[in-house]
Write a protein that holds these residues in place. Structure first.
Motif, mmCIF file in Angstrom:
data_model
loop_
_atom_site.group_PDB
_atom_site.id
_atom_site.type_symbol
_atom_site.label_atom_id
_atom_site.label_comp_id
_atom_site.label_asym_id
_atom_site.label_seq_id
_atom_site.Cartn_x
_atom_site.Cartn_y
_atom_site.Cartn_z
ATOM 1 N N VAL A 28 -10.714 86.075 34.154
ATOM 2 C CA VAL A 28 -9.928 86.008 33.129
ATOM 3 C C VAL A 28 -10.341 86.143 31.818
ATOM 4 O O VAL A 28 -9.726 86.733 30.832
ATOM 5 C CB VAL A 28 -8.793 84.987 33.379
ATOM 6 N N ASP A 29 -11.473 85.851 31.765
ATOM 7 C CA ASP A 29 -12.160 85.903 30.319
ATOM 8 C C ASP A 29 -12.559 87.446 29.679
ATOM 9 O O ASP A 29 -12.576 87.686 28.581
ATOM 10 C CB ASP A 29 -13.438 85.122 30.219
ATOM 11 N N ASN A 30 -12.451 88.270 30.780
ATOM 12 C CA ASN A 30 -12.752 89.646 30.606
ATOM 13 C C ASN A 30 -11.615 90.455 30.607
ATOM 14 O O ASN A 30 -11.830 91.644 30.783
ATOM 15 C CB ASN A 30 -14.108 90.285 31.416
ATOM 16 N N LEU A 31 -10.350 90.164 30.818
ATOM 17 C CA LEU A 31 -9.344 90.795 30.508
ATOM 18 C C LEU A 31 -8.967 91.583 29.428
ATOM 19 O O LEU A 31 -9.177 90.730 28.362
ATOM 20 C CB LEU A 31 -8.095 90.141 31.345
ATOM 21 N N ALA A 32 -8.656 92.772 29.479
ATOM 22 C CA ALA A 32 -8.516 93.672 28.212
ATOM 23 C C ALA A 32 -7.334 93.028 27.433
ATOM 24 O O ALA A 32 -6.101 92.695 28.216
ATOM 25 C CB ALA A 32 -8.098 94.845 28.175
ATOM 26 N N PRO A 33 -7.176 92.561 26.108
ATOM 27 C CA PRO A 33 -5.920 92.048 25.428
ATOM 28 C C PRO A 33 -5.017 93.169 25.216
ATOM 29 O O PRO A 33 -5.281 94.288 25.038
ATOM 30 C CB PRO A 33 -6.575 91.437 23.951
ATOM 31 N N PHE A 34 -3.895 92.837 25.095
ATOM 32 C CA PHE A 34 -2.694 93.833 24.745
ATOM 33 C C PHE A 34 -2.572 93.631 23.168
ATOM 34 O O PHE A 34 -2.206 92.490 22.651
ATOM 35 C CB PHE A 34 -1.434 93.271 25.361
ATOM 36 N N ASP A 44 -2.860 85.338 30.325
ATOM 37 C CA ASP A 44 -2.074 84.492 29.108
ATOM 38 C C ASP A 44 -0.739 84.676 29.558
ATOM 39 O O ASP A 44 0.004 83.863 29.163
ATOM 40 C CB ASP A 44 -2.524 84.989 27.816
ATOM 41 N N LEU A 45 -0.340 86.026 29.699
ATOM 42 C CA LEU A 45 1.100 86.343 29.906
ATOM 43 C C LEU A 45 1.677 86.295 31.150
ATOM 44 O O LEU A 45 3.036 86.336 31.156
ATOM 45 C CB LEU A 45 1.249 87.713 29.329
ATOM 46 N N TRP A 46 1.086 85.852 32.316
ATOM 47 C CA TRP A 46 1.462 85.666 33.396
ATOM 48 C C TRP A 46 2.627 84.756 33.631
ATOM 49 O O TRP A 46 3.584 85.016 34.358
ATOM 50 C CB TRP A 46 0.354 85.196 34.669
ATOM 51 N N PRO A 47 2.674 83.635 32.995
ATOM 52 C CA PRO A 47 3.837 82.687 33.243
ATOM 53 C C PRO A 47 4.918 83.307 32.726
ATOM 54 O O PRO A 47 6.158 82.738 33.253
ATOM 55 C CB PRO A 47 3.549 81.605 32.162
ATOM 56 N N ARG A 114 -6.512 97.778 41.498
ATOM 57 C CA ARG A 114 -7.625 96.762 41.578
ATOM 58 C C ARG A 114 -7.801 96.149 40.220
ATOM 59 O O ARG A 114 -8.693 95.331 40.170
ATOM 60 C CB ARG A 114 -8.889 97.783 41.920
ATOM 61 N N ASP A 115 -7.148 96.566 39.177
ATOM 62 C CA ASP A 115 -7.323 96.146 37.867
ATOM 63 C C ASP A 115 -6.035 95.051 37.690
ATOM 64 O O ASP A 115 -4.832 95.550 37.689
ATOM 65 C CB ASP A 115 -6.930 97.225 36.963
ATOM 66 N N PRO A 116 -6.656 93.827 37.449
ATOM 67 C CA PRO A 116 -5.402 92.675 37.386
ATOM 68 C C PRO A 116 -4.422 93.007 36.254
ATOM 69 O O PRO A 116 -3.429 92.662 36.460
ATOM 70 C CB PRO A 116 -6.407 91.485 36.987
ATOM 71 N N THR A 117 -5.167 93.749 35.244
ATOM 72 C CA THR A 117 -4.016 94.051 33.877
ATOM 73 C C THR A 117 -2.918 95.080 34.469
ATOM 74 O O THR A 117 -1.724 94.732 34.255
ATOM 75 C CB THR A 117 -4.871 94.826 32.817
ATOM 76 N N VAL A 118 -3.286 96.171 35.300
ATOM 77 C CA VAL A 118 -2.357 96.877 36.204
ATOM 78 C C VAL A 118 -1.357 96.206 36.916
ATOM 79 O O VAL A 118 -0.251 96.254 37.075
ATOM 80 C CB VAL A 118 -3.014 98.287 36.802
ATOM 81 N N VAL A 119 -1.978 95.140 37.675
ATOM 82 C CA VAL A 119 -1.175 94.293 38.652
ATOM 83 C C VAL A 119 -0.003 93.606 37.548
ATOM 84 O O VAL A 119 1.029 93.653 38.263
ATOM 85 C CB VAL A 119 -1.896 93.327 39.279
ATOM 86 N N PHE A 120 -0.608 93.209 36.471
ATOM 87 C CA PHE A 120 0.551 92.169 35.589
ATOM 88 C C PHE A 120 1.486 93.204 35.328
ATOM 89 O O PHE A 120 2.682 92.981 35.377
ATOM 90 C CB PHE A 120 -0.200 91.632 34.577
ATOM 91 N N LEU A 121 1.148 94.446 34.890
ATOM 92 C CA LEU A 121 2.205 95.643 34.501
ATOM 93 C C LEU A 121 2.965 95.986 35.819
ATOM 94 O O LEU A 121 4.294 95.863 35.622
ATOM 95 C CB LEU A 121 1.375 96.936 34.056
ATOM 96 N N GLY A 122 2.344 96.060 36.954
ATOM 97 C CA GLY A 122 3.234 96.370 38.095
ATOM 98 C C GLY A 122 4.318 95.189 38.465
ATOM 99 O O GLY A 122 5.471 95.320 38.786
ATOM 100 N N TRP A 123 3.900 94.041 38.363
ATOM 101 C CA TRP A 123 4.425 92.963 38.782
ATOM 102 C C TRP A 123 5.510 92.629 37.612
ATOM 103 O O TRP A 123 6.908 92.271 38.071
ATOM 104 C CB TRP A 123 3.769 91.324 38.678
ATOM 105 N N THR A 124 5.480 92.795 36.496
ATOM 106 C CA THR A 124 6.412 92.775 35.373
ATOM 107 C C THR A 124 7.747 93.714 35.523
ATOM 108 O O THR A 124 8.787 93.401 35.553
ATOM 109 C CB THR A 124 5.877 92.823 33.956
ATOM 110 N N HIS A 125 7.110 94.996 35.827
ATOM 111 C CA HIS A 125 8.084 96.263 36.478
ATOM 112 C C HIS A 125 9.212 95.466 37.467
ATOM 113 O O HIS A 125 10.176 95.596 37.404
ATOM 114 C CB HIS A 125 7.281 97.127 36.811
ATOM 115 N N TYR A 126 8.285 95.008 38.607
ATOM 116 C CA TYR A 126 9.221 94.765 39.694
ATOM 117 C C TYR A 126 10.130 93.510 39.236
ATOM 118 O O TYR A 126 11.357 93.495 39.701
ATOM 119 C CB TYR A 126 8.149 93.935 40.862
ATOM 120 N N VAL A 127 9.610 92.408 38.382
ATOM 121 C CA VAL A 127 10.628 91.441 38.208
ATOM 122 C C VAL A 127 11.805 91.970 37.180
ATOM 123 O O VAL A 127 12.840 91.643 37.406
ATOM 124 C CB VAL A 127 9.554 90.497 37.182
ATOM 125 N N ALA A 128 11.550 92.813 36.281
ATOM 126 C CA ALA A 128 12.567 93.484 35.555
ATOM 127 C C ALA A 128 13.542 94.167 36.590
ATOM 128 O O ALA A 128 14.957 94.002 36.344
ATOM 129 C CB ALA A 128 12.046 94.364 34.389
#
Length: 195
Positions: A28-34, A44-47, A114-128
């Motif tokens: 998590v320390d090496n994830l790209a910031p938005f 940071d934004l997962w919650p 495979r990129d956790p940042t893309v997984v976050f985007l995908g999950w946020t998309h599903y949630v919405a």
């Protein structure tokens, strides 16, 4: 039939447990910031991915409350804003050194996830989108005259499946509940006009 369903569930659970246990840990320390989200990253934004849950509860427990329709939009709007700002941040921050995303093949999409940042985007998309489908199911059922009894017996299970398995809840509502248990929208329009 019950035995085969249990077998399939067992295989699915076994696959899930095996997949989770073989995944490498996320650094998590090496994830790209938005950039457009204050420099926060996906971890940071997962919650925020849970912001739609109060809306789901209102849709399930208080479908006719006068504020449910409006409040159930808050989660999807917040998720959509986060998604949009995160996606723009990723596009702006892209230095062009990586391969272009390949949305046309399974391998290309799997590679992106495979990129956790893309997984976050995908999950946020599903949630919405899942929350918007759940909201539509409830508002449509009310428009078609669903009683609270019908809501709790038939609509709430559709909501559960829309929350957990998205399209399953939608197709269950459209193909079974809406078709066989609710009147058409035109009938309610005709009744209102004749009164």
């Amino acid at each position: 039939l019950d035995g085969s369903i249990l077998l399939l569930r067992g295989i699915a659970l076994q696959h899930t447990i095996f997949s989770i246990s073989t995944m490498p840990p996320i650094d998590v320390d090496n994830l790209a910031p938005f950039l457009l989200l204050g420099g926060y990253n996906a971890a940071d934004l997962w919650p925020t991915t849970n912001c739609a849950m109060p809306g789901w509860l209102l849709l399930a427990l208080a479908p006719r409350w006068r504020h449910t329709a409006g409040l159930s939009l808050v989660g999807p709007i917040v998720s959509a804003m986060i998604y949009t700002l995160a996606a723009i941040s990723m596009i702006v921050a892209d230095d062009g050194s990586g391969d272009d995303p390949d949305f046309m093949t399974l391998e290309g999409v799997a590679s992106m996830f495979r990129d956790p940042t893309v997984v976050f985007l995908g999950w946020t998309h599903y949630v919405a989108y899942d929350a918007l489908i759940g909201r539509w199911i409830v508002l449509d059922s009310i428009e078609r005259g669903a009683s609270l009894k019908v809501h709790y017996l038939l609509i709430v299970p559709c909501l559960f499946f829309a929350l957990m398995l998205g399209p399953v809840g939608f197709i269950l509502y459209i193909s079974i509940v809406r078709t066989f248990f609710l009147r058409s929208g035109n009938e309610s329009d005709t009744k209102e006009k004749s009164v």
